[in-house]
Design an enzyme around this catalytic site. Structure first.
Site, PDB file in Angstrom:
ATOM      1  N   GLY A 198      15.544 -10.334  -8.383  1.00  0.00           N
ATOM      2  CA  GLY A 198      16.746 -10.763  -7.900  1.00  0.00           C
ATOM      3  C   GLY A 198      17.643  -9.893  -7.137  1.00  0.00           C
ATOM      4  CB  CYS A 242      -0.998   0.058   1.196  1.00  0.00           C
ATOM      5  SG  CYS A 242      -0.045   0.378   2.679  1.00  0.00           S
ATOM      6  NE  ARG A 298      -5.947  -4.931   1.583  1.00  0.00           N
ATOM      7  CZ  ARG A 298      -6.975  -5.747   1.852  1.00  0.00           C
ATOM      8  NH1 ARG A 298      -8.163  -5.538   1.981  1.00  0.00           N
ATOM      9  NH2 ARG A 298      -6.481  -7.159   1.990  1.00  0.00           N
TER      10      ARG A 298
END
Length: 640
Positions: A371, A2, A50
């Site tokens: 990554g 959020c 949200r």
């Protein structure tokens, strides 16, 4: 996941500021387009946007919780994901606590009630949160160990406000009475490092809660910060013949981390370049999602794309692969929008292709794995080989070192051996300040006449080096990068650029359990046999396709050097410099000279030019209010 903001007032008059907070929330709607809400009592205000990832129908925020005798004691706002929330819920239920949702947010507030401030030690994830305790009248704020999720704050006589994005605080500045002057020290640090180092921001009145820190705040009192995460790389040794056990532990903890990071009630995909880091993550993720989608980006110019290698990896893994190719025109047009999303400039050209691949990924998924963090934890940067190459200098007597240093200073740039002499005759504290090297101080003085030598990179790095004196040289470089390059560049772009597209990015390498294993790797198993990340590569031998194991790291390479010298971006850069109203900061004539020198092949100024250009565009948006970043309302996909 959020965007949130909160305010603790000094005078118990929170209702006075509710309208300002409500006005500031839409500035970060992109972080949470699924729902919005506010909460306040007499002292505190919380606002929330949200992006629903876990427990979609419940876990609304701000989240109110309390024990049976005071059921509304705590109110929480939280940005991030707690990956061990299932295990924590079980432990806290066993201790007698009651839960009302199935999400990860509630574990933080229940954990705070149970463990107090030590709750952060139990959380495995990425997070920034604030808990208001109405009984004790104290606000407790925490940020994750590595700084994956951002958190800005500002304090004035009327109270303290904090937010996931700085622009929301800027929106509330009139009510807070904030002085929005720029911090010249932070500007110089930015030009030196290519990012604004924590805890600074380019606005003097606004700062950041540092990674791995908590803050305790009471009405009318000053912010009290405490560091809870103090990463160590102790000097260790692996008994001869026991290396395989270490490699197996790395593989096992990575398998576990990826499995935990796959927890979601929405579709999870993965970014995939041509290197070992993203390929390892995608390969492990495929074990938990047979229909995994992977995404990559590249450019039409030869040598600046990992598209072919990524496609080969995707085929070897057996996943559906989606590619976004970025043109120079798309690149230039997106820069103002990206600078708006960043809050403070980051002079990393890979931000732009990341924006486009995130935009493409958001059409298909709501969460992606990536990554980031592998290089810092496992010793992946080529520069980490430097202590080995410079070791002979350590044996030279001081007078000889001094003479070689003087020789290096009089040699012209470009002379073979000058760089080796420069670096070999300096201490690590003098020569290494992370992966960003754009301006020397002499070069900086050319474009910033007011630059001060005492504000150079050593002001930022010296306190970090002080902590790492007992570590080996490679570990000292890793430790420095954790607090500088990684959290200033890598994680800022990872969060801001993906959230600009309402896409949650998860980074399984940056997991506290992974770090617990990585910190035990001796330096000879990080940089070894002519390669970096040696232990990680050995651990991944049975996991990733063979063509990836020893491939040189590229990331998202950008042909900036060619574009700035050619028709693609030279005219755009010249216009940006001429129109910028930054004469109090930059010597416009000197910057234009640099651009012409770059075009004519006199010197490669691409990184230095990009650093200045990024700032000028940022300044045009946030200070001059001359540049429109063209942020549009989006049609967000649903039910992914």
């Amino acid at each position: 996941m959020c965007g949130f903001l909160g305010m603790l007032t000094s005078g118990g008059n929170a209702s006075t500021f509710v309208d300002a907070a409500t006005r500031a929330l839409p500035c970060m709607r992109h972080r949470g387009p699924d729902e919005a809400g506010t909460w306040n009592d007499e002292s505190a205000i919380f606002g929330f946007n949200r992006l629903s990832i876990v427990d979609l129908e419940h876990s609304h925020q701000p989240l109110v919780w309390g024990p049976a005798d005071t059921p509304e004691r705590y109110t929480l706002i939280f940005n991030g994901e707690i990956y061990n929330y299932v295990e924590l819920r079980a432990e806290l239920k066993e201790a007698g606590h009651t839960f009302h949702t199935e999400g990860d947010s509630e574990t933080i507030v229940v954990g705070y009630h149970h463990w107090g401030e030590d709750v952060v030690e139990h959380l495995r994830g990425m997070f920034a949160f604030a808990i208001w305790d109405t009984l004790e009248q104290v606000m407790f704020v925490g940020r994750d160990q590595f700084g994956i999720k951002p958190l800005f704050y500002a304090t004035s006589p009327v109270g303290t406000v904090f937010a996931s994005e700085k622009k929301s605080i800027l929106e509330m500045a009139p009510e807070l009475g904030l002085d929005l002057s720029l911090d010249r020290r932070a500007i110089e640090h930015y030009v030196d490092l290519q990012y604004v180092p924590e805890p600074e921001s380019l606005h003097s009145a606004i700062r950041r809660v540092e990674s791995g820190c908590t803050v305790t705040l009471r009405p009318g009192e000053e912010v009290v910060a405490k560091r809870y995460f103090k990463p160590q790389f102790p000097i260790t040794a692996v008994p001869k013949g026991a290396e395989q056990d270490l490699f197996d532990r790395i593989a096992k903890v990575m398998e576990d981390s990826v499995e935990k990071h796959m927890r979601a009630d929405v579709t999870v995909g993965s970014f995939l370049s041509g290197g070992i880091d993203s390929t390892a993550i995608a390969t492990l993720a495929k074990r938990h999602n047979p229909n995994l989608l992977t995404f990559t980006t590249g450019f039409e110019r030869e040598g600046y794309s990992e598209v072919d290698v990524a496609a080969e990896s995707a085929a070897a893994i057996g996943v559906e692969h989606i590619v976004k190719v970025v043109s120079p025109e798309e690149y230039a047009s997106a820069i103002p929008k990206i600078m708006w999303y960043l809050d403070d400039p980051v002079a990393d050209p890979s931000l732009v292709p990341l924006y486009f691949v995130a935009q493409e990924a958001r059409k298909h998924v709501k969460v992606v794995l990536s990554g980031e963090g592998a290089d810092e934890l496992f010793g992946g940067y080529t520069i980490y080989k430097e202590p080995l190459s410079l070791a002979p200098f350590e044996k030279l007597p001081s007078p000889l070192l001094k003479g070689l240093r003087q020789l290096s200073r009089v040699l012209p740039d470009g002379v073979k051996g000058k760089s080796l002499l420069d670096r070999g005759t300096q201490t690590m504290e003098e020569r290494y300040y992370g992966n960003a090297r754009s301006f020397s101080f002499e070069q900086m003085e050319r474009v910033i006449p007011w630059a001060k030598p005492e504000w150079d990179h050593k002001e930022v790095t010296a306190p970090i080096y002080q902590v790492s004196q007992d570590m080996d040289p490679v570990a000292r470089m890793q430790h420095l990068d954790l607090f500088t390059w990684m959290r200033g560049d890598i994680l800022v772009k990872a969060d801001k650029i993906n959230m600009a597209n309402s896409l949650e990015l998860r980074v399984p390498f940056l997991d506290k359990e992974v770090f617990a294993v990585a910190q035990t790797i001796p330096h000879e198993l990080k940089v070894s046999n002519g390669t970096t990340k040696y232990a990680l590569r050995k651990a991944m031998e049975q996991i990733v396709p063979p063509h990836v194991l020893h491939r040189k790291k590229l990331g998202f390479p950008v042909p900036m050097r060619h574009w700035l010298a050619g028709d693609e971006l030279f005219g755009w850069a010249q216009q940006t410099i001429n129109e910028s109203q930054t004469d109090e900061i930059f010597n416009r004539k000197a910057v234009l000279e640099m651009l012409r020198e770059h075009r004519d092949g006199v010197s490669d100024h691409s990184r230095r030019l990009w650093t200045v250009l990024a700032f000028m565009i940022w300044h045009g948006i946030f200070v001059e209010h001359r540049i429109d970043p063209q942020i549009e309302e989006k049609d967000y996909p649903v039910n992914l």
